[in-house]
Design a protein around this motif. Structure first.
Motif, PDB file in Angstrom:
ATOM      1  N   VAL A 280      33.567  29.928 -18.212  1.00 34.25           N
ATOM      2  CA  VAL A 280      32.159  30.328 -18.116  1.00 34.25           C
ATOM      3  C   VAL A 280      31.266  29.099 -18.014  1.00 34.25           C
ATOM      4  O   VAL A 280      30.310  29.057 -17.223  1.00 34.25           O
ATOM      5  CB  VAL A 280      31.762  31.185 -19.335  1.00 34.25           C
ATOM      6  N   ARG A 281      31.586  28.083 -18.778  1.00 34.09           N
ATOM      7  CA  ARG A 281      30.716  26.911 -18.881  1.00 34.09           C
ATOM      8  C   ARG A 281      30.878  25.944 -17.719  1.00 34.09           C
ATOM      9  O   ARG A 281      29.914  25.313 -17.295  1.00 34.09           O
ATOM     10  CB  ARG A 281      30.990  26.209 -20.213  1.00 34.09           C
ATOM     11  N   ASP A 285      28.902  27.755  -9.305  1.00 35.68           N
ATOM     12  CA  ASP A 285      28.630  28.880  -8.406  1.00 35.68           C
ATOM     13  C   ASP A 285      29.427  28.734  -7.108  1.00 35.68           C
ATOM     14  O   ASP A 285      29.917  29.724  -6.550  1.00 35.68           O
ATOM     15  CB  ASP A 285      27.135  28.957  -8.091  1.00 35.68           C
ATOM     16  N   LEU A 288      32.976  29.723  -7.788  1.00 32.66           N
ATOM     17  CA  LEU A 288      33.054  31.177  -8.006  1.00 32.66           C
ATOM     18  C   LEU A 288      33.008  31.932  -6.681  1.00 32.66           C
ATOM     19  O   LEU A 288      33.689  32.949  -6.510  1.00 32.66           O
ATOM     20  CB  LEU A 288      31.900  31.609  -8.917  1.00 32.66           C
ATOM     21  N   ALA A 313      30.347  37.274 -21.753  1.00 34.89           N
ATOM     22  CA  ALA A 313      29.872  36.263 -20.800  1.00 34.89           C
ATOM     23  C   ALA A 313      30.846  36.098 -19.639  1.00 34.89           C
ATOM     24  O   ALA A 313      30.424  35.940 -18.478  1.00 34.89           O
ATOM     25  CB  ALA A 313      29.670  34.930 -21.527  1.00 34.89           C
ATOM     26  N   GLU A 316      30.543  39.148 -17.259  1.00 30.13           N
ATOM     27  CA  GLU A 316      29.302  39.103 -16.485  1.00 30.13           C
ATOM     28  C   GLU A 316      29.349  38.002 -15.430  1.00 30.13           C
ATOM     29  O   GLU A 316      28.924  38.207 -14.297  1.00 30.13           O
ATOM     30  CB  GLU A 316      28.121  38.876 -17.433  1.00 30.13           C
ATOM     31  N   ARG A 317      29.871  36.835 -15.815  1.00 30.87           N
ATOM     32  CA  ARG A 317      29.885  35.695 -14.904  1.00 30.87           C
ATOM     33  C   ARG A 317      30.762  35.957 -13.678  1.00 30.87           C
ATOM     34  O   ARG A 317      30.397  35.602 -12.558  1.00 30.87           O
ATOM     35  CB  ARG A 317      30.398  34.463 -15.658  1.00 30.87           C
TER      36      ARG A 317
END
Length: 589
Positions: A280-281, A285, A288, A313, A316-317
């Motif tokens: 997540v961290r 983008d 992803l 998280a 959602e990410r």
């Protein structure tokens, strides 16, 4: 046909198989050309593939050499950086009737070498298998710890032996020793039998819904139970494909784990909670945008308590990449039970639940009232092919639903005991609460609605002012104070009364142009305001200071020991006069 060329009988049902060796050989006979292993190198490299027939053939060749060395029933160390060679050597040990002892290859770090030395001392191996590139370092390590008599073989250059004879194995035969962390005591080798492996494979299949032909895998190291049993042995038992990434590759580039899931169609992959948080961290983008996670059927989170914030998280990410929240599966297990003990049902995302803080500090799991202080826990699911009891750790009496106590397990996956340690085996593996045969896990938790909620580790709980404080609660709360904060650890130390110490990593390496005193003060205020305790000490430290096991668990006992010995060298510390660690040793003259 020579014995080294012999094949198992075709068509044998897996239900009739007595050992993991027979299971793998059956797969090799039925589907010799199917990919058993897909080995991922650097991002620019083509993956290496190993078919079942090839894997079986190389394992038989090395097994013949091992049999010539007389290792039947003896311990053989496996210290491999190459994951293909580890798989060959592990199977070769089982094919030869030897006891495999997975150990991380030496990396030149003192704590790492001390752990290996402790395992070597306990296991008393007769042979060590490693890669040619690692052989000089392994030989030096063995000699440096008085083990010159242990023969070190480069498994990737061993000449073929003349014959291999299938050993007479049954379910009670010990297949391997899984060594637990040696951070608080001497390392202990869990004796995992062939029957334990087969039982746990069936439990994993039942929990995760895996089917023959599935592609599974990840990056977890093989000297840890989750990597060995979940990401190597389960695909081989299943007749699927194990897709493997180097652990170091994930640490350096977390997106490569999800890239492997996306590019190679992994149905099942898993890791500790901290790995999902790192994704997540650190995944950008741009990284992803190139992912397709829609085929990731089951994303297992295990090895440490599951954070509700991390799961939410992550879902959602990566929803934009097709990841389904229902794919997340919280699981609980331990090496002493081979691997898996509980899991959340398939297609049911682990549901966070708020519990009353005051009740929890009194060892009671009670749903929180609206507006009242609460702690959120994620269910680890229901028991899978095992019996779970919650027991008062001092009285040995079973506790009712909703009461927090020690988690005890019983079932076919529970190992035989600890190697060469009958006293600890008796204390841990044959416990009684009305009836016997239970494993004491050392974990605290409660059952509620038939689901297990793990609250902490028995040895980690901080008793301050008559209240039970869980270090992971303190750690997660403190880490939210500043974006400069990385991982933290919290533990209690003796004094006029028990005091809480927090060791908090800073993220920025080499540049600390902020007010460290103000940050330390903010941590101390957080303890007072959120937990009603006075900080015994706050230490701000460099990245990488907080020790973790290979599964990602914080080694709180080791950090406490380092603190009390004055060996942490903080960038900034704020200590109560009642807390006096030993001074750090000065430079040698």
């Amino acid at each position: 046909m020579t014995p080294s060329q012999s094949s198992p009988g075709r068509g044998k049902a897996l239900t009739d198989i007595r050992s993991f060796t027979e299971a793998v050989r059956e797969r090799a006979a039925r589907t010799p050309d199917r990919e058993a292993l897909v080995l991922l190198g650097d991002s620019a490299d083509e993956p290496r593939t190993v078919a079942y027939g090839e894997l079986d053939r190389h394992a038989r060749i090395l097994a013949g050499r091992l049999q010539e060395s007389g290792v039947r029933g003896e311990r053989v160390l496996l210290l491999h950086a190459d994951r293909r060679q580890f798989a060959v050597s592990f199977l070769a040990c089982l094919y030869a009737g030897a006891v495999a002892v997975p150990v991380p290859p030496p990396r030149g770090r003192a704590p790492h070498e001390q752990r290996i030395a402790g395992i070597v001392k306990d296991a008393a191996p007769v042979l060590a298998l490693t890669d040619a590139a690692e052989a000089p370092e392994v030989s030096r390590l063995l000699a440096g710890h008085g083990r010159c008599g242990v023969v070190c073989l480069s498994a990737d250059t061993v000449p073929p032996a003349g014959f291999w004879t299938p050993p007479d194995l049954d379910g009670d035969t010990v297949a391997y020793l899984q060594y637990t962390s040696g951070s608080t005591r001497e390392p202990r080798g869990v004796m995992v039998t062939h029957a334990n492996i087969l039982a746990n494979q069936q439990a994993i299949q039942r929990a995760l819904g895996t089917v023959p032909g599935d592609r599974l895998g990840g990056w977890l190291p093989f000297h840890h139970d989750m990597g060995l049993v979940g990401q190597l042995l389960h695909p081989l038992w299943l007749g699927g494909t194990s897709v493997l990434l180097e652990p170091e590759a994930f640490v350096r580039h977390p997106h490569r784990w999800l890239r492997a899931v996306s590019d190679h169609g992994l149905a099942v992959s898993g890791a500790p909670d901290s790995a999902y948080e790192l994704c997540v961290r650190r995944i950008t983008d741009e990284q992803l945008a190139g992912l397709d996670l829609s085929g990731w059927r089951t994303a297992v989170s295990g090895g440490e308590p599951v954070s509700p914030d991390t799961g939410r998280a992550f879902a959602e990410r990566f929803a934009a990449a097709g990841f389904r929240a229902g794919a997340l599966t919280a699981a609980y297990g331990l090496a002493e039970s081979t691997l898996l003990a509980t899991a959340t049902p398939q297609d049911t995302a682990p549901a966070p639940r708020a519990w009353d803080t005051a009740a929890l500090e009194a060892d009671v799991l009670s749903p929180a009232r609206a507006g009242a202080p609460h702690r959120t826990l994620v269910s680890s699911g229901r028991a899978v092919d095992c019996d779970i009891r919650i027991v008062d750790p001092e009285l040995g009496t079973e506790l009712p639903e909703g009461r927090v106590g020690e988690v005890w397990l019983r079932g076919a996956s529970v190992a035989r005991g600890y190697w060469n340690n009958p006293a600890e085996t008796a204390r841990t593996f044959d416990c009684r609460t009305g009836d016997g045969g239970f494993l004491r896990t050392g974990d605290l938790g409660a059952l509620f609605g038939g689901e297990l909620y793990v609250t902490g580790r028995l040895t980690d709980v901080m008793v301050v002012g008559g209240r039970n404080l869980y270090p992971q609660d303190v750690e997660r709360t403190v880490e939210q104070i500043s974006p400069l904060f990385g991982p933290a650890t919290a533990f209690s130390v003796p004094g006029h009364r028990e005091r809480v110490v927090v060791v908090q990593e800073l993220r920025h390496q080499g540049r600390y142009d902020t007010d460290l005193g103000a940050l330390a003060g903010a941590v101390a205020r957080c303890l007072t305001e959120e937990f009603q305790v006075t900080a015994g000490g706050v230490l701000l430290v460099r990245p990488g200071t907080v020790r973790r096991t290979t599964s990602g668990k914080v080694e709180r006992s080791a950090m406490r020991r380092l603190f009390l010995a004055g060996e942490l060298n903080p960038l900034r510390q704020q200590l109560d006069p009642d807390v006096t660690p030993l001074p750090a040793p000065g430079p040698r003259g």
